[in-house]
Motif scaffolding. Structure first.
Motif, PDB file in Angstrom:
ATOM      1  N   ASP A 133      14.986  52.407 -34.531  1.00  0.00           N
ATOM      2  CA  ASP A 133      15.395  53.562 -35.339  1.00  0.00           C
ATOM      3  C   ASP A 133      14.802  54.888 -34.865  1.00  0.00           C
ATOM      4  O   ASP A 133      14.592  55.800 -35.665  1.00  0.00           O
ATOM      5  CB  ASP A 133      15.068  53.332 -36.818  1.00  0.00           C
ATOM      6  N   GLY A 134      14.535  54.996 -33.574  1.00  0.00           N
ATOM      7  CA  GLY A 134      14.095  56.268 -33.018  1.00  0.00           C
ATOM      8  C   GLY A 134      15.278  57.175 -32.744  1.00  0.00           C
ATOM      9  O   GLY A 134      16.407  56.718 -32.540  1.00  0.00           O
ATOM     10  N   HIS A 135      15.023  58.472 -32.740  1.00  0.00           N
ATOM     11  CA  HIS A 135      16.052  59.467 -32.414  1.00  0.00           C
ATOM     12  C   HIS A 135      15.694  60.136 -31.090  1.00  0.00           C
ATOM     13  O   HIS A 135      14.589  60.664 -30.929  1.00  0.00           O
ATOM     14  CB  HIS A 135      16.155  60.530 -33.500  1.00  0.00           C
ATOM     15  N   ILE A 136      16.594  60.084 -30.131  1.00  0.00           N
ATOM     16  CA  ILE A 136      16.370  60.711 -28.832  1.00  0.00           C
ATOM     17  C   ILE A 136      16.615  62.207 -28.966  1.00  0.00           C
ATOM     18  O   ILE A 136      17.737  62.644 -29.224  1.00  0.00           O
ATOM     19  CB  ILE A 136      17.292  60.119 -27.750  1.00  0.00           C
ATOM     20  N   ASN A 143       9.584  72.126 -43.651  1.00  0.00           N
ATOM     21  CA  ASN A 143       8.449  71.255 -43.329  1.00  0.00           C
ATOM     22  C   ASN A 143       8.824  69.801 -43.575  1.00  0.00           C
ATOM     23  O   ASN A 143       9.373  69.472 -44.633  1.00  0.00           O
ATOM     24  CB  ASN A 143       7.230  71.613 -44.172  1.00  0.00           C
ATOM     25  N   GLN A 144       8.525  68.963 -42.615  1.00  0.00           N
ATOM     26  CA  GLN A 144       8.749  67.523 -42.782  1.00  0.00           C
ATOM     27  C   GLN A 144       7.971  66.775 -41.700  1.00  0.00           C
ATOM     28  O   GLN A 144       7.978  67.177 -40.541  1.00  0.00           O
ATOM     29  CB  GLN A 144      10.235  67.183 -42.684  1.00  0.00           C
ATOM     30  N   TYR A 145       7.323  65.687 -42.097  1.00  0.00           N
ATOM     31  CA  TYR A 145       6.516  64.905 -41.145  1.00  0.00           C
ATOM     32  C   TYR A 145       7.397  64.380 -40.015  1.00  0.00           C
ATOM     33  O   TYR A 145       8.610  64.191 -40.157  1.00  0.00           O
ATOM     34  CB  TYR A 145       5.840  63.743 -41.865  1.00  0.00           C
ATOM     35  N   ILE A 146       6.777  64.070 -38.892  1.00  0.00           N
ATOM     36  CA  ILE A 146       7.477  63.367 -37.816  1.00  0.00           C
ATOM     37  C   ILE A 146       6.457  62.732 -36.878  1.00  0.00           C
ATOM     38  O   ILE A 146       5.347  63.237 -36.705  1.00  0.00           O
ATOM     39  CB  ILE A 146       8.421  64.311 -37.018  1.00  0.00           C
ATOM     40  N   CYS A 147       6.851  61.598 -36.313  1.00  0.00           N
ATOM     41  CA  CYS A 147       6.073  60.923 -35.284  1.00  0.00           C
ATOM     42  C   CYS A 147       6.764  61.193 -33.949  1.00  0.00           C
ATOM     43  O   CYS A 147       7.942  60.849 -33.768  1.00  0.00           O
ATOM     44  CB  CYS A 147       6.006  59.425 -35.572  1.00  0.00           C
ATOM     45  N   SER A 148       6.051  61.830 -33.029  1.00  0.00           N
ATOM     46  CA  SER A 148       6.628  62.230 -31.745  1.00  0.00           C
ATOM     47  C   SER A 148       6.169  61.294 -30.637  1.00  0.00           C
ATOM     48  O   SER A 148       5.003  60.913 -30.574  1.00  0.00           O
ATOM     49  CB  SER A 148       6.207  63.664 -31.397  1.00  0.00           C
ATOM     50  N   TYR A 151      11.865  61.138 -31.455  1.00  0.00           N
ATOM     51  CA  TYR A 151      11.253  61.240 -32.778  1.00  0.00           C
ATOM     52  C   TYR A 151      11.406  59.906 -33.504  1.00  0.00           C
ATOM     53  O   TYR A 151      12.460  59.259 -33.441  1.00  0.00           O
ATOM     54  CB  TYR A 151      11.941  62.308 -33.614  1.00  0.00           C
ATOM     55  N   PHE A 152      10.368  59.533 -34.248  1.00  0.00           N
ATOM     56  CA  PHE A 152      10.431  58.372 -35.122  1.00  0.00           C
ATOM     57  C   PHE A 152      10.093  58.829 -36.541  1.00  0.00           C
ATOM     58  O   PHE A 152       9.077  59.494 -36.750  1.00  0.00           O
ATOM     59  CB  PHE A 152       9.469  57.281 -34.659  1.00  0.00           C
ATOM     60  N   GLY A 153      10.964  58.473 -37.480  1.00  0.00           N
ATOM     61  CA  GLY A 153      10.774  58.882 -38.866  1.00  0.00           C
ATOM     62  C   GLY A 153      11.878  59.796 -39.332  1.00  0.00           C
ATOM     63  O   GLY A 153      12.503  60.497 -38.537  1.00  0.00           O
ATOM     64  N   HIS A 154      12.109  59.781 -40.629  1.00  0.00           N
ATOM     65  CA  HIS A 154      13.076  60.687 -41.259  1.00  0.00           C
ATOM     66  C   HIS A 154      12.750  60.768 -42.740  1.00  0.00           C
ATOM     67  O   HIS A 154      11.842  60.074 -43.228  1.00  0.00           O
ATOM     68  CB  HIS A 154      14.509  60.236 -41.000  1.00  0.00           C
ATOM     69  N   LYS A 155      13.484  61.594 -43.469  1.00  0.00           N
ATOM     70  CA  LYS A 155      13.132  61.872 -44.866  1.00  0.00           C
ATOM     71  C   LYS A 155      13.225  60.647 -45.769  1.00  0.00           C
ATOM     72  O   LYS A 155      12.627  60.622 -46.845  1.00  0.00           O
ATOM     73  CB  LYS A 155      14.012  62.993 -45.409  1.00  0.00           C
ATOM     74  N   GLY A 156      13.955  59.622 -45.343  1.00  0.00           N
ATOM     75  CA  GLY A 156      14.066  58.418 -46.152  1.00  0.00           C
ATOM     76  C   GLY A 156      13.148  57.303 -45.702  1.00  0.00           C
ATOM     77  O   GLY A 156      13.242  56.184 -46.207  1.00  0.00           O
TER      78      GLY A 156
END
Length: 429
Positions: A123-126, A79-84, A137-142
């Motif tokens: 800092d988005g991830h494609i 489980n981990q948050y994410i902005c899609s 996705y935008f966001g990561h554990k840090g």
């Protein structure tokens, strides 16, 4: 957008001279990608990152598995948050009926390449390219959730501006119809997003399972052309002001109606809101970006509001408008800086005004707008963050006849990361 447009124009794959484009019957499109100057693209991305307060290299420059889950083993979930964010090219299906395949490819790739580059700036991830769409996705554990949302909004807004001011101009100049893009964004909290592998063996991918990822795609599908549609978790978590939000409207049987929900199920008692995000109004809240102004002197060409932040480590660093979230209780130092020939300008009067928004400020203060009297006629103003929401520090200066010479607002975000996100699904307890 004058300050951004030169960068936009360079970021675009390549301008093709009218005579070459028209004589070639569009076959030249096939060769455009091959002449793309990647060194220039990297330089422009670095300039954009610096302009919007980003440091170092982008978080991700790959496609596929989100970097946080590369180590996810078979059968494992997390489980981990994410902005899609979903971006789609509206009406691209019919391109094949109008143009030869090289032209269709150029049309689509102009948007997709631009989206990749701009999303990486923030800092988005494609995660995936889906024909004429981008899933990022935008966001990561840090990263704080607020910063993930801010990055997604900044990326989507800049992408819409880029399409309007550079891509569309290019197409029009070459007798081509401009493309329209639609964006949907939503965020799910930790317990609302499950990461795991889909598929079988080597034919699989690690992706998110979340109603909020699904809703981002659904929001994109319902967004009007050249607009951004966002979910309730997103705008409520940042407590965005109504200034940036609009209710989507439509006409049915000649009557204008409002569409406030992306989910509305009375049987399940599920109601989840959506709002149009006014990206053009939002870009006006960046102090370092040009905007229409009626005063004699204009920001940032003639003057600019600059902000410095005093962090816990006692470091004093510059804060760019709307670049990241600020915690409560942080000291902010604002300064009005006059440019070049105005450096010796001494206004007769300077006024600093705080413009707050959000539920906390409404409940904690008698007014949302108040003048900083102790800093009247000074080039600087000190303030402390206190309430969640999006706020402004406004500076205006006047001549000896009390006539307005210049005025601008500096937008910033404050969030203590304590606001809950709305639960609309079924989660493990």
């Amino acid at each position: 957008m004058e300050k951004l447009k030169p960068l936009f124009d360079q970021l675009f794959a390549q301008k093709v001279p009218d005579q070459v484009l028209k004589k070639s019957n569009y076959n030249v499109f096939e060769r455009i990608a091959e002449t793309r100057d990647l060194t220039t693209v990297l330089l422009i991305k670095e300039q954009l990152r610096e302009m919007f307060g980003k440091k170092g290299k982008p978080y991700s420059e790959t496609i596929g598995i989100h970097p946080d889950f590369i180590d996810l083993e078979e059968g494992e979930s997390r489980n981990q948050y994410i902005c899609s964010l979903f971006l789609d090219i509206s009406g691209s299906t019919k391109l094949g009926l109008k143009f030869p395949l090289p032209t269709v490819k150029f049309y689509k790739n102009a948007i997709l390449q631009s989206a990749i580059e701009i999303f990486q700036v923030f800092d988005g991830h494609i995660h995936r390219l889906q024909g004429d769409a981008v899933f990022a996705y935008f966001g990561h554990k840090g990263m704080k959730k607020s910063d993930a949302i801010i990055n997604a909004l900044n990326a989507a807004s800049l992408m819409q501006a880029y399409n309007k001011y550079t891509l569309s101009e290019f197409f029009i100049e070459n007798d081509l119809d401009p493309l329209k893009i639609r964006v949907g964004i939503d965020i799910g909290d930790e317990h609302q997003v499950l990461w795991s592998a889909y598929g079988l063996g080597q034919i699989s991918e690690v992706t998110s399972t979340s109603i909020h990822t699904d809703l981002a795609a659904k929001l994109q599908g319902q967004a009007p052309r050249n607009q951004i549609l966002v979910g309730e978790n997103l705008y409520s978590y940042l407590d965005l002001p109504e200034e940036f939000l609009k209710v989507k409207t439509y006409t049915e049987n000649g009557e204008k109606k409002e569409a406030k929900h992306i989910l509305y199920d009375s049987n399940l008692k599920v109601y989840y809101g959506m709002r149009l995000f006014d990206w053009e109004m939002y870009l006006k809240s960046f102090a370092f970006l040009p905007k229409e102004q009626s005063a004699i002197y204009k920001s940032p060409e003639d003057f600019e509001i600059i902000c410095q932040v005093a962090e816990e480590s006692n470091n004093i660093i510059q804060y760019k408008s709307n670049s990241r979230i600020l915690e409560k209780g942080v000291a902010l130092g604002f300064k009005i800086s006059f440019k070049k020939n105005l450096a010796l300008l001494k206004p007769s009067s300077i006024k600093w005004t705080v413009i707050n928004s959000g539920m906390e400020a409404s409940e904690g203060e008698d007014t949302l707008i108040f003048e900083m009297e102790e800093y009247k006629d000074k080039n600087i103003c000190v303030q402390y963050t206190a309430y969640n929401g999006h706020h402004y520090m406004e500076c205006s200066f006047y001549d000896s006849q009390n006539r307005l010479m210049g005025k601008d607002k500096f937008g910033l975000y404050v969030n203590d990361e304590k606001l809950p996100m709305k639960d609309i699904g079924v989660y493990d307890t």
